[in-house]
Design a protein around this motif. Structure first.
Motif, PDB file in Angstrom:
ATOM      1  N   UNK A   1       0.830  -1.223   0.000  1.00  0.00           N
ATOM      2  CA  UNK A   1       0.000   0.000   0.000  1.00  0.00           C
ATOM      3  C   UNK A   1       0.855   1.259   0.000  1.00  0.00           C
ATOM      4  N   UNK A   2       1.912   1.264  -0.811  1.00  0.00           N
ATOM      5  CA  UNK A   2       2.741   2.456  -0.990  1.00  0.00           C
ATOM      6  C   UNK A   2       2.916   2.673  -2.495  1.00  0.00           C
ATOM      7  N   UNK A   3       3.444   3.824  -2.860  1.00  0.00           N
ATOM      8  CA  UNK A   3       3.643   4.126  -4.279  1.00  0.00           C
ATOM      9  C   UNK A   3       4.896   3.430  -4.796  1.00  0.00           C
ATOM     10  N   UNK A   4       4.952   3.103  -6.084  1.00  0.00           N
ATOM     11  CA  UNK A   4       6.166   2.498  -6.655  1.00  0.00           C
ATOM     12  C   UNK A   4       7.424   3.327  -6.430  1.00  0.00           C
ATOM     13  N   UNK A   5       7.390   4.664  -6.540  1.00  0.00           N
ATOM     14  CA  UNK A   5       8.611   5.429  -6.258  1.00  0.00           C
ATOM     15  C   UNK A   5       9.086   5.276  -4.811  1.00  0.00           C
ATOM     16  N   UNK A   6       8.119   5.258  -3.887  1.00  0.00           N
ATOM     17  CA  UNK A   6       8.496   5.086  -2.474  1.00  0.00           C
ATOM     18  C   UNK A   6       9.143   3.720  -2.260  1.00  0.00           C
ATOM     19  N   UNK A   7       8.603   2.698  -2.907  1.00  0.00           N
ATOM     20  CA  UNK A   7       9.183   1.357  -2.805  1.00  0.00           C
ATOM     21  C   UNK A   7      10.599   1.340  -3.383  1.00  0.00           C
ATOM     22  N   UNK A   8      10.778   1.959  -4.512  1.00  0.00           N
ATOM     23  CA  UNK A   8      12.108   2.001  -5.139  1.00  0.00           C
ATOM     24  C   UNK A   8      13.119   2.677  -4.234  1.00  0.00           C
ATOM     25  N   UNK A   9      12.693   3.759  -3.556  1.00  0.00           N
ATOM     26  CA  UNK A   9      13.619   4.462  -2.650  1.00  0.00           C
ATOM     27  C   UNK A   9      14.053   3.556  -1.496  1.00  0.00           C
ATOM     28  N   UNK A  10      13.137   2.744  -0.993  1.00  0.00           N
ATOM     29  CA  UNK A  10      13.490   1.835   0.104  1.00  0.00           C
ATOM     30  C   UNK A  10      14.509   0.788  -0.351  1.00  0.00           C
TER      31      UNK A  10
END
Length: 300
Positions: free
Chosen positions: A31-40
């Motif tokens: 339940x997060x955005x793809x950009x936020x996931x990529x940053x992690x």
């Protein structure tokens, strides 16, 4: 040692991508955005100084480092989850009850100090003690009437785990004014002719003594028979005879009324252990009491 600076969210992100092999599906799952996931993921790779995924427009694959790290990440998340569940379980049972089955000598002479410590730590948790004979203790644990037990039999039970905690010798209990009272040790053959007091044939202690002494040419004759060691000691104290008892049964407070003398040729001992069901994990509260009993035994 290198400091670990990544957090739970980054580990969860990595495992989600490894499971889905898709950044989009993993982002939806968390339940997060793809950009936020990529940053992690990028932060985790930077901290590890290694690439975890090979990415293209069509597919995502774990690198060799990623595959090796995945097992460790899963274990870390599982252990953290179990720890959190354990704390929640402890809180839920903060007003619960722990039931311990044990032989009477443990209940009377060994457990009180442990229960006192446990109650100071968890004053709202009730403790139920089932002080019974060795066979009954075994059945109480097997049949879920007790969370765990303290016993000197149980090693042959395939459904139970037996953890030895204390080995104790049998000693001769005599009245304080008895002619043997000043002796440091005594041979079994010297007891022939003494008025001997025993526990009943259903007692685990009696079974143990009879099996060890069966090879003796001469052995003392029983004049009195009782059900429990505490009753046996009462008869000894008033001078009705002598008895072989586990050393644990002789409390320091009663040394003015009776004495314990080491028995030799042969020496007889029993091993006390903690019993619990192999396929049934102890609750957090039961585990605390279990560990306290174990620690107390190791100090003796």
């Amino acid at each position: 040692m290198a400091r670990i600076n990544f957090d739970l969210q980054e580990l969860q992100a990595f495992v989600a991508v490894a499971d889905k092999l898709s950044f989009r599906e993993a982002a939806d799952f968390l339940s997060i955005s793809p950009p936020a996931l990529s940053r992690r993921i990028e932060k985790l790779e930077m901290l590890l100084s290694a690439r975890l995924f090979d990415r293209s427009t069509r597919r995502v694959e774990l690198t060799n480092v990623g595959r090796a790290f995945l097992d460790r990440a899963r274990r870390a998340l599982d252990e953290l989850e179990q720890g959190v569940l354990g704390i929640e379980d402890l809180a839920a049972h903060y007003r619960g009850v722990v039931t311990v089955a044990c032989v009477p000598s443990v209940a009377y002479y060994f457990l009180p100090s442990v229960i006192k410590t446990f109650t100071q730590l968890y004053p709202k948790i009730r403790v139920q003690i089932l002080d019974e004979g060795a066979n009954t203790v075994l059945n109480d644990v097997l049949n879920f009437r007790a969370d765990f037990g303290v016993n000197f039999i149980g090693t042959q039970e395939t459904d139970l785990h037996f953890e030895p905690i204390l080995s104790e010798r049998f000693v001769l209990a005599v009245p304080a004014n008895h002619r043997f009272a000043r002796r440091r040790q005594i041979r079994w053959r010297e007891l022939v002719g003494e008025r001997f007091i025993t526990v009943g044939k259903n007692s685990g202690n009696r079974v143990l003594l009879d099996s060890v002494l069966a090879s003796l040419k001469e052995r003392p004759t029983s004049f009195f028979e009782v059900a429990h060691v505490s009753s046996l000691l009462g008869l000894v104290e008033v001078g009705l005879g002598v008895a072989a008892v586990p050393k644990l049964a002789l409390s320091a407070e009663n040394q003015s009324t009776h004495k314990g003398i080491a028995l030799i040729e042969p020496e007889v001992s029993r091993t006390l252990g903690l019993l619990y069901r192999k396929n049934d994990d102890l609750s957090p509260t039961a585990r605390v009491l279990y560990d306290l009993i174990k620690s107390e035994a190791l100090r003796r």
